[in-house]
Design an enzyme around this catalytic site. Structure first.
Site, PDB file in Angstrom:
ATOM      1  N   LYS A  82       0.824  -1.206   0.000  1.00 13.36           N
ATOM      2  CA  LYS A  82       0.000   0.000   0.000  1.00 13.36           C
ATOM      3  C   LYS A  82       0.863   1.263   0.000  1.00 13.36           C
ATOM      4  CE  LYS A  82      -3.613  -2.529   2.425  1.00 13.36           C
ATOM      5  NZ  LYS A  82      -4.248  -2.839   3.718  1.00 13.36           N
TER       6      LYS A  82
ATOM      7  N   GLN B 261      -5.316  -1.598   9.732  1.00 10.62           N
ATOM      8  CA  GLN B 261      -4.910  -2.888   9.184  1.00 10.62           C
ATOM      9  C   GLN B 261      -5.429  -4.010  10.078  1.00 10.62           C
ATOM     10  OE1 GLN B 261      -3.147  -3.190   6.226  1.00 10.62           O
ATOM     11  NE2 GLN B 261      -3.572  -5.374   6.402  1.00 10.62           N
TER      12      GLN B 261
ATOM     13  N   ASP C 224     -11.466   2.545   3.456  1.00 14.76           N
ATOM     14  CA  ASP C 224     -11.726   1.109   3.359  1.00 14.76           C
ATOM     15  C   ASP C 224     -13.214   0.831   3.170  1.00 14.76           C
ATOM     16  OD1 ASP C 224      -9.565  -0.584   3.201  1.00 14.76           O
ATOM     17  OD2 ASP C 224      -9.267  -0.740   5.364  1.00 14.76           O
TER      18      ASP C 224
END
Length: 321
Positions: A76, A120, A145
């Site tokens: 990422k 995460q 997200d």
């Protein structure tokens, strides 16, 4: 005029010669994600010309030090740097409590230089932490997200322009678009109902005007459902569970699975496979994604897409006063 599904079926029929048929076209997530990144890089350059000195900001918050999480985070950060996003990695120790994690999230929420925040998962703490509480603490305006209850709720009722769409389903839609097959009016089967893939995939397809069936561990006669699907999206987390002879001739097959199975021929002693038995499904499908190199790269690309989108929204809000 033939529908897209009809064209795919004709393509299958024309490929049959002497009892053999043309294998499905492989939909490359590596190639498609690169196209998305190149587009986003130009978009960020345009943004910086419009607002001198401005850069989209992204924070990846990690609790603990899992090796698999470290790998995903490095991917990422690399993608963000390539596009021109200012990405920062905050790693909290395994000893962090839920209160400490929430405090860090609140701090990032209040930082105007940050336009995207992802936590995460899984959280790697020695303490018990409510993952949903942590996810929902992220500001919906920075939830790139697309996992907060607010963004999930907006997606479920069709407010696609007012929310962030979760990255994996969004990537799946981009891969389907690459085939030229429209989802409008198609029979689509989604296997899996997770909050990250299956459930939002269903909602996204439904509001894109497909007729959607969601299958799961309690579904009876799964092969029959799969056999009626013009488009099949699989995110069940079971290695090669969907067999090739289940798949409808000419169907679009999108495999979200990432599973490690034993393989003595590999130095690591294992290999990565999807939730679909690739070789047999490719003999019947019209289009299919590989594993690896299919949905995975698109998930990262769509995270970048959402971050740039969030930055643009921030700029427009500032300009409107």
């Amino acid at each position: 005029m033939l529908s897209s599904a009809g064209l795919a079926l004709r393509r299958w029929a024309s490929g049959c010669q002497g009892g053999r048929r043309t294998l499905a076209t492989v939909i490359s997530g590596n190639k498609t994600s690169q196209l998305v990144r190149e587009r986003l890089k130009k978009d960020v350059e345009k943004m910086r010309k419009e607002v001198p000195g401005f850069r989209p900001g992204l924070v990846v918050l990690q609790v603990g030090d899992r090796d698999d999480s470290n790998l995903y985070i490095s991917m990422k950060l690399k993608a963000a740097a390539e596009i021109g996003i200012d990405a920062n990695h905050i790693r909290l120790p395994k000893s962090s409590t839920e209160e400490e994690v929430l405090s860090c999230i609140m701090s990032v929420n209040e930082n105007p230089a940050i336009h995207g925040l992802i936590v995460q998962l899984p959280l790697d703490s020695v303490h018990r932490i409510d993952t949903e509480a942590v996810t929902d603490a992220v500001s919906p305006l920075k939830d790139v997200d697309g996992l907060t209850s607010i963004n999930a709720g907006k997606l479920s009722r069709g407010d696609l322009g007012q929310c962030f769409i979760p990255c994996t389903p969004n990537g799946c839609m981009e891969l389907i678009r690459q085939t030229g097959v429209s989802v409008v009016g198609k029979n689509v089967v989604v296997i899996g109902r997770s909050k990250i893939v299956g459930a939002p995939m269903h909602d996204l397809l439904l509001w894109s005007h497909a007729t959607v069936t969601t299958c799961h561990s309690k579904t009876t006669d799964l092969p029959d459902h799969v056999g009626r699907a013009d488009i099949l999206v699989v995110g069940a987390g079971r290695a090669e569970m969907v067999k090739g002879d289940w798949v409808k001739e000419g169907a679009v097959v999108i495999d979200c699975g990432i599973n490690h199975v034993p393989d003595d021929s590999k130095p690591s002693g294992k290999r990565v496979v999807g939730d679909v038995h690739y070789s047999s499904a490719r003999e019947r499908a019209g289009y299919i994604t590989p594993v690896p190199g299919g949905v995975g790269p698109m998930t990262v690309a769509m995270l970048m897409e959402n971050t740039v989108q969030s930055a643009w929204r921030f700029v427009r809000r500032q300009q409107s006063g």
